[in-house]
Scaffold this active site. Structure first.
Site, PDB file in Angstrom:
ATOM      1  N   PHE A  39      32.833  41.449  46.742  1.00  0.00           N
ATOM      2  CA  PHE A  39      33.075  40.358  45.744  1.00  0.00           C
ATOM      3  C   PHE A  39      33.760  39.322  46.662  1.00  0.00           C
ATOM      4  CE2 PHE A  39      32.313  44.063  43.311  1.00  0.00           C
ATOM      5  CZ  PHE A  39      31.700  43.471  42.246  1.00  0.00           C
ATOM      6  N   CYS A  45      39.930  27.278  38.632  1.00  0.00           N
ATOM      7  CA  CYS A  45      39.026  27.470  37.531  1.00  0.00           C
ATOM      8  C   CYS A  45      39.186  25.959  36.829  1.00  0.00           C
ATOM      9  CB  CYS A  45      39.195  28.555  36.719  1.00  0.00           C
ATOM     10  SG  CYS A  45      37.848  28.749  35.532  1.00  0.00           S
ATOM     11  N   CYS A  49      41.352  30.192  30.038  1.00  0.00           N
ATOM     12  CA  CYS A  49      40.775  31.235  29.061  1.00  0.00           C
ATOM     13  C   CYS A  49      42.405  32.277  28.850  1.00  0.00           C
ATOM     14  CB  CYS A  49      39.780  32.128  29.281  1.00  0.00           C
ATOM     15  SG  CYS A  49      38.260  31.149  29.648  1.00  0.00           S
ATOM     16  N   CYS A  52      42.000  35.873  30.368  1.00  0.00           N
ATOM     17  CA  CYS A  52      41.443  35.943  31.622  1.00  0.00           C
ATOM     18  C   CYS A  52      42.486  36.941  32.527  1.00  0.00           C
ATOM     19  CB  CYS A  52      41.697  34.546  32.178  1.00  0.00           C
ATOM     20  SG  CYS A  52      41.053  34.715  34.190  1.00  0.00           S
ATOM     21  N   ASP A  53      41.734  38.087  33.056  1.00  0.00           N
ATOM     22  CA  ASP A  53      42.388  38.804  33.881  1.00  0.00           C
ATOM     23  C   ASP A  53      42.564  38.911  35.475  1.00  0.00           C
ATOM     24  OD1 ASP A  53      39.812  39.492  34.554  1.00  0.00           O
ATOM     25  OD2 ASP A  53      39.580  41.424  33.710  1.00  0.00           O
ATOM     26  N   THR A  54      42.384  37.596  35.865  1.00  0.00           N
ATOM     27  CA  THR A  54      42.105  37.217  37.171  1.00  0.00           C
ATOM     28  C   THR A  54      43.460  36.527  37.471  1.00  0.00           C
ATOM     29  OG1 THR A  54      39.772  37.244  37.306  1.00  0.00           O
ATOM     30  CG2 THR A  54      40.765  36.442  39.120  1.00  0.00           C
ATOM     31  N   GLU A 115      28.653  34.792  39.593  1.00  0.00           N
ATOM     32  CA  GLU A 115      29.216  34.976  38.092  1.00  0.00           C
ATOM     33  C   GLU A 115      30.131  33.486  37.742  1.00  0.00           C
ATOM     34  OE1 GLU A 115      31.754  38.406  38.193  1.00  0.00           O
ATOM     35  OE2 GLU A 115      30.089  39.586  38.183  1.00  0.00           O
ATOM     36  N   HIS A 216      34.524  49.560  35.880  1.00  0.00           N
ATOM     37  CA  HIS A 216      35.337  49.510  36.840  1.00  0.00           C
ATOM     38  C   HIS A 216      36.724  49.850  36.275  1.00  0.00           C
ATOM     39  CE1 HIS A 216      35.339  45.381  35.472  1.00  0.00           C
ATOM     40  NE2 HIS A 216      36.387  45.003  36.056  1.00  0.00           N
TER      41      HIS A 216
END
Length: 222
Positions: A39, A45, A49, A52-54, A115, A216
Site C-alpha cells: 500500500f 485529501c 469525512c 475517516c480512520d486515516t 482507491e 484487516h
C-alpha cells in the site's frame, strides 16, 4: 522530513510525492480482499469525512525511485517471479498519483490498483479502480474519465446507495462496476451493530450489492 499536508492541486510528474506511509499487508476490503498487497498511502485529501480512520496529516516527500526502493525492500521475501498488488490509496491519491508513477510500477512487474473518492480523474493506465464515493458521482458528465471497476460505498445510518448508483452511466454505455456496501466503523460497538444489521437488510432487498467487511481490522493486521 515530516511536514503538514495540504490539499493543493495535482503535482507535476517531476514533483516529489507526499507519502504518508508505505507498507505490505493483505487487502482487507472489496473485490481484492485477501490478496497480498503493498500500500502506498498518499497524504492529503479534498474531502473531510467525519468517520475517516486515516491519519494523513504528516508526510515524507519521496521521488518515484525512493518509492520503488521502499517497495523492493518490503517485498524482498516474495518469490522472485511474482509481484504483489500495489494499492495507491490515501487520503485521496488522485491529487498526486500520475501515469508516470503507474508506468514505473508496471515496469517493475507490479499490478496497480487505486482507491479513490471519485471526485477527480484517476490515471487511465491503472489496472483496477475502486471508487468509494461520499457524494453522488458526476460520471454522466465526464465520459472521458476512466470508469471504475468497483464501487464501494461506506454504509452509514443515512446512506442511500441507489442515489449514488443512479449517477453512473447506464449499463448500455458502460458495464456497471462491481457493487459493494461496507458498514461504517463509527468506533461505537452498539452503533456499528445496528449499521451492520441495516446494511445486511439492504443487501437482502437489493441483491445487486455485495457485503464488504474490513477484514484487516477483524484479524488485527494493518
Amino acid at each position: 522530513m515530516s511536514r503538514t499536508s495540504d490539499n493543493s492541486s495535482t503535482l507535476s510528474p517531476q514533483t516529489m510525492y507526499r507519502i504518508n506511509d508505505i507498507f505490505y499487508s493483505l487487502q482487507g476490503e472489496g473485490h481484492n480482499t485477501g490478496r497480498a498487497a503493498a500500500f502506498i498511502r498518499f497524504a492529503g485529501c479534498n474531502l473531510h469525512c467525519a468517520y475517516c480512520d486515516t491519519d494523513f496529516g504528516s508526510y515524507q516527500e519521496m521521488d518515484a525511485i525512493e518509492i520503488l526502493t521502499t517497495l523492493r525492500l518490503l517485498t524482498v521475501h516474495v518469490a522472485s517471479d511474482l509481484r504483489p498488488l500495489v494499492v495507491l490509496t490515501g487520503g485521496e491519491p488522485t491529487l498526486q498519483a500520475d501515469e508516470r508513477l503507474v508506468d514505473l510500477l508496471h515496469d517493475e512487474g507490479y499490478e496497480v490498483a487505486m482507491e479513490s473518492n471519485g471526485t477527480r480523474p484517476a490515471p487511465r493506465n491503472i489496472d483496477w479502480l475502486t471508487i468509494s464515493p461520499k457524494t453522488p458521482l458526476a460520471w454522466k458528465e465526464r465520459e472521458d474519465w476512466r470508469q471504475p471497476d468497483e464501487l464501494k460505498i461506506v454504509f452509514g445510518e443515512h446512506t442511500c446507495p441507489d442515489s449514488i448508483l443512479s449517477s453512473l452511466p447506464s449499463p448500455a454505455e458502460h458495464p456497471l462496476p462491481l457493487l459493494y456496501l461496507q458498514p461504517c466503523d463509527t468506533g461505537d460497538a452498539t452503533r456499528n451493530a445496528l449499521i451492520v444489521r441495516h446494511c445486511v437488510d439492504y443487501i437482502r432487498q437489493h441483491p445487486q450489492w455485495r457485503l464488504s467487511l474490513q477484514t484487516h481490522k477483524l484479524i488485527g493486521i494493518k
